[in-house]
Design an enzyme around this catalytic site. Structure first.
Site, PDB file in Angstrom:
ATOM      1  N   LYS A 188      24.312  16.161   2.729  1.00 23.51           N
ATOM      2  CA  LYS A 188      24.821  17.322   3.556  1.00 23.51           C
ATOM      3  C   LYS A 188      24.839  17.360   4.798  1.00 23.51           C
ATOM      4  O   LYS A 188      25.079  17.911   5.659  1.00 23.51           O
ATOM      5  CB  LYS A 188      25.865  18.389   2.307  1.00 23.51           C
ATOM      6  N   ARG A 233      24.339  33.146  -5.492  1.00 22.73           N
ATOM      7  CA  ARG A 233      25.522  32.655  -4.611  1.00 22.73           C
ATOM      8  C   ARG A 233      26.717  32.306  -5.330  1.00 22.73           C
ATOM      9  O   ARG A 233      26.899  33.010  -6.118  1.00 22.73           O
ATOM     10  CB  ARG A 233      25.126  31.575  -3.821  1.00 22.73           C
TER      11      ARG A 233
HETATM   12  C1  LIG Z   1      22.455  22.152  -0.336  1.00 23.71           C
HETATM   13  C2  LIG Z   1      22.211  22.017  -1.783  1.00 23.71           C
HETATM   14  C3  LIG Z   1      21.565  21.642  -2.401  1.00 23.71           C
HETATM   15  C4  LIG Z   1      20.000  20.443  -1.906  1.00 23.71           C
HETATM   16  O1  LIG Z   1      19.504  21.289  -1.523  1.00 23.71           O
HETATM   17  P1  LIG Z   1      18.463  20.764  -0.523  1.00 23.71           P
HETATM   18  O2  LIG Z   1      17.082  22.094  -0.637  1.00 23.71           O
HETATM   19  O3  LIG Z   1      18.589  20.079   0.296  1.00 23.71           O
HETATM   20  O4  LIG Z   1      17.556  20.319  -1.528  1.00 23.71           O
HETATM   21  C5  LIG Z   1      21.967  20.640  -3.931  1.00 23.71           C
HETATM   22  N1  LIG Z   1      22.531  21.302  -4.257  1.00 23.71           N
HETATM   23  C6  LIG Z   1      23.655  22.777  -3.696  1.00 23.71           C
HETATM   24  C7  LIG Z   1      24.619  23.384  -4.593  1.00 23.71           C
HETATM   25  C8  LIG Z   1      23.779  22.167  -2.474  1.00 23.71           C
HETATM   26  O5  LIG Z   1      24.842  23.363  -1.481  1.00 23.71           O
END
Ligand SMILES: *Cc1c(COP(=O)(O)O)cnc(C)c1O
Length: 354
Positions: free
Chosen positions: A37, A132
């Protein structure tokens, strides 16, 4: 001359970071979902992750998943944010699996999947304290029951996300709770969960500590792969590169100036007061990069530089004793916030180094 500002993306280093983590976690029986992302769905970065052995790709935006689909990235795609009702058709068309917390959404995914003559995988997200997304523990069994009833929906497993909104650390207690929930669901419904997704990069410390990882068999990693840092304390992870992606900006003014402004002081462009400390005259170096290009607070500065202020288009620094000539390019490492802002800024060129 290359344009600035630009992000330089070193695919070799990203591949190294990803394969190192894939290998370390494999020893714990945990696979990696590569999270794209922060890369706007870059097919080149996705390719580096896949070569490193991630089991699939995850992204929070259907637009990025569609971009990778158009580029024919050959991977299983998971939408790791709860789908919007307004996007369910796109989600079942382009994502193989999505993370969900609302029965109304899963039900619409089911209808859309039936319409499209496809099946769609569901991972139910569980709330374990970070507040969240996530289903409250007491509601989980009902949600599983309703999910199992829906046509063209395949219940793939459960997951959780910590250390995001509230900074709750993944630890033996909350991870054991997720494992226990997996066991309870399997016993109640007589099935085997494919995926028990323990969390994000913040889970690495726990996963690699030698602790019992229980039923957790997948982690979703973005920041640790791209930036080589552990998000709990932002320390470099042993053996990983923190400069796989760097930001390069160009100096546009270099002058000796007083550190104190003069005239009557009101608000600044961004509404903050500016009681800068009086340090006499400074060597003030301005770079052509600002809040439209990055998060100035998220830059790791070269040793000689200190940030004095930032506007939408300027980064004002104190360069110590050095006069830095205009035209000089300076290189910065980034934190996650700066990375995301730069990746999504149309003003920042992305240069991929193989
Ligand atoms: C962004 C995200 C991740 C990845 O997180 P990092 O800290 O970049 O490894 C994993 N799971 C969800 C649901 C996320 O939104």
């Amino acid at each position: 001359m290359m344009t600035t500002p630009r992000l330089e993306i070193n695919l070799d280093k990203i591949h190294h970071n990803a394969s190192t983590l894939v290998e370390r976690l494999a020893n714990q029986g945990i696979s990696v979902t590569g999270v794209t992302k922060a890369t706007l769905g870059s097919p080149e970065i996705a390719g580096a992750l896949l070569r490193a052995g991630v089991r699939g790709l995850g992204d929070s935006r259907i637009e990025n998943i569609e971009a990778m689909h158009r580029a024919r990235v050959p991977a299983s795609m998971t939408l790791i944010r709860s789908p919007m009702l307004s996007q369910v058709e796109r989600v079942v068309t382009f994502a193989d699996v999505s993370f969900n917390t609302e029965v109304d959404v899963i039900s619409k995914l089911s209808s859309a999947a039936r319409e499209a003559n496809r099946t769609h995988g569901i991972v139910l997200m569980v709330e374990l304290g970070d507040l969240r997304e996530g289903i409250m523990r007491g509601d989980l069994e009902d949600t599983v029951r309703e999910t199992l009833r829906l046509p063209n929906i395949v219940f793939k497993g459960i997951g959780t996300n910590l250390a995001c909104r509230s900074g709750v650390s993944p630890d033996a207690t909350n991870m054991a709770e997720l494992s226990a929930l997996a066991g309870e669901i399997e016993a109640s419904f007589g099935l085997t969960l494919d995926i028990v997704s323990g969390g994000n990069s913040a889970n690495l410390q726990w996963a690699l500590s030698g602790a019992d990882t229980g039923r957790i068999n997948d982690l979703r990693l973005g920041e640790s792969i791209l930036l080589g840092r552990d998000p709990l304390h932002r320390q470099q992870i042993d053996g990983l590169f923190t400069d796989a992606i760097t930001l390069i900006a160009e100096v546009i003014e270099s002058k000796r100036k007083p550190s104190q402004p003069w005239g009557e002081i009101a608000q600044t462009a961004f509404g903050e007061g500016t009681p800068a400390s009086d340090r006499g005259y400074v060597m003030q170096t301005i770079l052509a990069i600002g809040r439209q290009d990055t998060d100035p607070c998220g830059l790791y500065l070269p040793p000689m530089l200190e940030i004095l202020g930032a506007s939408s288009d300027h980064l004002i620094t104190d360069s110590g004793c050095d006069r830095v000539p205009v035209g000089t390019e300076l290189t910065f490492q980034l934190n996650y916030s700066a990375l995301v802002r730069s990746m999504t800024s149309p003003f920042v060129t992305k240069v991929i180094k193989p």
